[in-house]
Scaffold this motif. Sequence first.
Motif, PDB file in Angstrom:
ATOM      1  N   LEU A  24      19.626  -8.459 -31.667  1.00 40.14           N
ATOM      2  CA  LEU A  24      18.416  -8.296 -30.858  1.00 40.14           C
ATOM      3  C   LEU A  24      17.316  -9.249 -31.329  1.00 40.14           C
ATOM      4  O   LEU A  24      16.633  -9.889 -30.515  1.00 40.14           O
ATOM      5  CB  LEU A  24      17.921  -6.854 -30.917  1.00 40.14           C
ATOM      6  N   ILE A  25      17.153  -9.350 -32.647  1.00 38.68           N
ATOM      7  CA  ILE A  25      16.108 -10.229 -33.181  1.00 38.68           C
ATOM      8  C   ILE A  25      16.428 -11.693 -32.904  1.00 38.68           C
ATOM      9  O   ILE A  25      15.559 -12.469 -32.489  1.00 38.68           O
ATOM     10  CB  ILE A  25      15.936  -9.992 -34.700  1.00 38.68           C
ATOM     11  N   VAL A  26      17.688 -12.078 -33.086  1.00 38.28           N
ATOM     12  CA  VAL A  26      18.084 -13.475 -32.849  1.00 38.28           C
ATOM     13  C   VAL A  26      17.920 -13.848 -31.376  1.00 38.28           C
ATOM     14  O   VAL A  26      17.366 -14.905 -31.037  1.00 38.28           O
ATOM     15  CB  VAL A  26      19.538 -13.706 -33.311  1.00 38.28           C
ATOM     16  N   CYS A  27      18.394 -12.979 -30.490  1.00 38.30           N
ATOM     17  CA  CYS A  27      18.268 -13.276 -29.058  1.00 38.30           C
ATOM     18  C   CYS A  27      16.800 -13.274 -28.624  1.00 38.30           C
ATOM     19  O   CYS A  27      16.385 -14.100 -27.799  1.00 38.30           O
ATOM     20  CB  CYS A  27      19.066 -12.259 -28.241  1.00 38.30           C
ATOM     21  N   GLY A  28      16.019 -12.345 -29.186  1.00 37.00           N
ATOM     22  CA  GLY A  28      14.595 -12.317 -28.872  1.00 37.00           C
ATOM     23  C   GLY A  28      13.900 -13.579 -29.343  1.00 37.00           C
ATOM     24  O   GLY A  28      13.067 -14.158 -28.625  1.00 37.00           O
ATOM     25  N   ALA A  29      14.233 -14.024 -30.552  1.00 36.17           N
ATOM     26  CA  ALA A  29      13.639 -15.254 -31.084  1.00 36.17           C
ATOM     27  C   ALA A  29      14.035 -16.458 -30.234  1.00 36.17           C
ATOM     28  O   ALA A  29      13.212 -17.344 -29.955  1.00 36.17           O
ATOM     29  CB  ALA A  29      14.075 -15.459 -32.534  1.00 36.17           C
ATOM     30  N   GLY A  30      15.295 -16.480 -29.796  1.00 34.79           N
ATOM     31  CA  GLY A  30      15.752 -17.563 -28.934  1.00 34.79           C
ATOM     32  C   GLY A  30      14.991 -17.599 -27.626  1.00 34.79           C
ATOM     33  O   GLY A  30      14.612 -18.671 -27.140  1.00 34.79           O
ATOM     34  N   ALA A  31      14.752 -16.418 -27.063  1.00 34.00           N
ATOM     35  CA  ALA A  31      14.015 -16.339 -25.796  1.00 34.00           C
ATOM     36  C   ALA A  31      12.573 -16.809 -25.962  1.00 34.00           C
ATOM     37  O   ALA A  31      12.027 -17.520 -25.109  1.00 34.00           O
ATOM     38  CB  ALA A  31      14.039 -14.906 -25.268  1.00 34.00           C
ATOM     39  N   VAL A  32      11.939 -16.428 -27.081  1.00 36.23           N
ATOM     40  CA  VAL A  32      10.553 -16.842 -27.334  1.00 36.23           C
ATOM     41  C   VAL A  32      10.476 -18.357 -27.502  1.00 36.23           C
ATOM     42  O   VAL A  32       9.590 -19.031 -26.931  1.00 36.23           O
ATOM     43  CB  VAL A  32       9.998 -16.125 -28.583  1.00 36.23           C
ATOM     44  N   VAL A  33      11.395 -18.912 -28.285  1.00 37.94           N
ATOM     45  CA  VAL A  33      11.412 -20.364 -28.504  1.00 37.94           C
ATOM     46  C   VAL A  33      11.663 -21.099 -27.187  1.00 37.94           C
ATOM     47  O   VAL A  33      11.004 -22.106 -26.886  1.00 37.94           O
ATOM     48  CB  VAL A  33      12.489 -20.741 -29.543  1.00 37.94           C
ATOM     49  N   TYR A  34      12.594 -20.593 -26.392  1.00 38.96           N
ATOM     50  CA  TYR A  34      12.887 -21.225 -25.103  1.00 38.96           C
ATOM     51  C   TYR A  34      11.672 -21.187 -24.184  1.00 38.96           C
ATOM     52  O   TYR A  34      11.303 -22.201 -23.575  1.00 38.96           O
ATOM     53  CB  TYR A  34      14.068 -20.520 -24.450  1.00 38.96           C
ATOM     54  N   GLY A  35      11.033 -20.017 -24.094  1.00 38.21           N
ATOM     55  CA  GLY A  35       9.850 -19.896 -23.253  1.00 38.21           C
ATOM     56  C   GLY A  35       8.728 -20.814 -23.707  1.00 38.21           C
ATOM     57  O   GLY A  35       8.054 -21.454 -22.887  1.00 38.21           O
ATOM     58  N   ALA A  36       8.520 -20.902 -25.030  1.00 36.54           N
ATOM     59  CA  ALA A  36       7.475 -21.777 -25.556  1.00 36.54           C
ATOM     60  C   ALA A  36       7.766 -23.241 -25.227  1.00 36.54           C
ATOM     61  O   ALA A  36       6.864 -24.004 -24.868  1.00 36.54           O
ATOM     62  CB  ALA A  36       7.357 -21.585 -27.072  1.00 36.54           C
ATOM     63  N   CYS A  37       9.043 -23.611 -25.330  1.00 35.20           N
ATOM     64  CA  CYS A  37       9.426 -24.999 -25.028  1.00 35.20           C
ATOM     65  C   CYS A  37       9.249 -25.317 -23.544  1.00 35.20           C
ATOM     66  O   CYS A  37       8.912 -26.457 -23.188  1.00 35.20           O
ATOM     67  CB  CYS A  37      10.864 -25.252 -25.451  1.00 35.20           C
TER      68      CYS A  37
END
Length: 533
Positions: free
Chosen positions: A490-503
């Motif tokens: 959950l944390i890894v996928c959440g972090a991936g989503a945040v990084v993707y959205g920021a990019c």
Amino acid sequence: MSLARNTIVQSTLTLGSRVLGFTRDLALSARFGQGPMMDAWATAIMLPNLFRRLFAEGAFAQAFVPIYGGVRAAEGEEAAAVTASEALSFMFAVVTGFCIVMQIAMPWIIPLLMSAWKHDAGVMSVAITATQLAMPYLACMTIASLLSGVLNTGGKFALSAGVPVALNVCTLFPLLAPTFIPSMSQPDTLLAVSAAVTVSGLVQAGLLWWGVRRLGVRLKISLPKLTASVKKTLALAIPGAMAGGALQLNSVVSQVLTGSDAGARSVLYNADRLYQLPLGLVGVAIGLALVPRLTRAFVQGDHEGGQKTLDDGINLAMAFTLPAAVALFVIPYFIIDSTVTRGAFTHQDAARTADTLRQFGWGVPAFVLAKVLTPPFFARMDTRRPMIFAVTSVVITVVLGASLFFWFSHIGVDGVLGLAIATSVSAWINVALLWGTLIREKAWTPSAGFVSRISRVLAASGVMAALLLAAGIFYPELSKLFLAKEIAVLIVCGAGAVVYGACLFLFRAVTPAELKAVLRREPGASVQGGGLD
């Protein structure tokens, strides 16, 4: 509503259904593992689900909407209701008859689909009965598909996107029953779950019927008649079923081939459920939202409006789909093992499923793009060429899939990998044919802004892929660090989503002003009478 608003409404509600569906699949895997009862469940749900996707999410809905919408615009609500009633009566009668024939023929069909277990009379008996119990779901969903088309044409998307949750709720109850009734056997659980599938179909059809009546549309089921409007709908839907259902037909081929390998059907089921998630959330939602808009643009001769609609549709589809595809390709074992492995489902089962999921992962963008690129053909009443492209795709899957399946098995590699590779290859070929035809005929010309936007989405996906790759390498350490593998994923996928959205914002693939603009309700798009949204 705008295309983005329609898509978000459908995708948000579908997400709730898919989360419950994933919970159900976790319960199924824990209860049955990858043994004979899981193979029997995958077979029991495969047949009605195949036709459900063709009718409820595919060609029938896409063929019916332009006809219903055209009659509604030209002749009024009453004439449109008559057209819908005629189509409903005819299709319900045909599909009900088909369900009865299939149930009678099931003792001969199941041994072909589950040849690995054909000498086990107990497994065969349970599998046959389970499929017979689940098959009436198809008749219920035929009604639901037409009712959803009526609601969507009326600008109401929430109910049709939300009712599938009934399937997951109904099937979860019998899976939880063994917790309170320890004596309940695996075969008894399977039969109860299969019966719950049909019960959920009745619930969904009933809720959509209520929604259509709230919209002010009065439909009637009567003796079937092959009227002019029915003939027109069938003329579009029959070839369209082959076009919109290419992926499902490919799945049938895979199911037949895996029937000879014990446990392979279960691997395919679990991998299929995960890679179909973005298809259900994004591809289907955008595909259904595109049809009314493209039809309106075509009827009004608004070429520029049609171009912009398709640009927006593809951009939205890829913006939502690429991160999911990246995750499925880069960290499939992390996802499978951390979420599914428990009970009868082992680490070895997770590894086998993950290898297959990775090969489906790189095909996910193509699966979604096919859903977005097919509506322009339907909007122009052209179902012949998408049918030809779909048949080409199916032939490639059959030939390449069978060849790889037997070759891989011969050299000691899991044959299921060959089926996944063939499915992804054929999906991309189907997209190339659809895309190339639209561009060649100047029905759609990618704008400079479109190309720039897609490039930036790809760049954002690349950054996220690097993050996920690092997380996958340190999966054991992350599981210990965050105390549980479920928390880690959950944390890894959440972090991936945040990084993707920021990019996305950093690379200006999306700006706040543009996001606000696409979410703004379009003038005149609201249709009075329902209040369901």
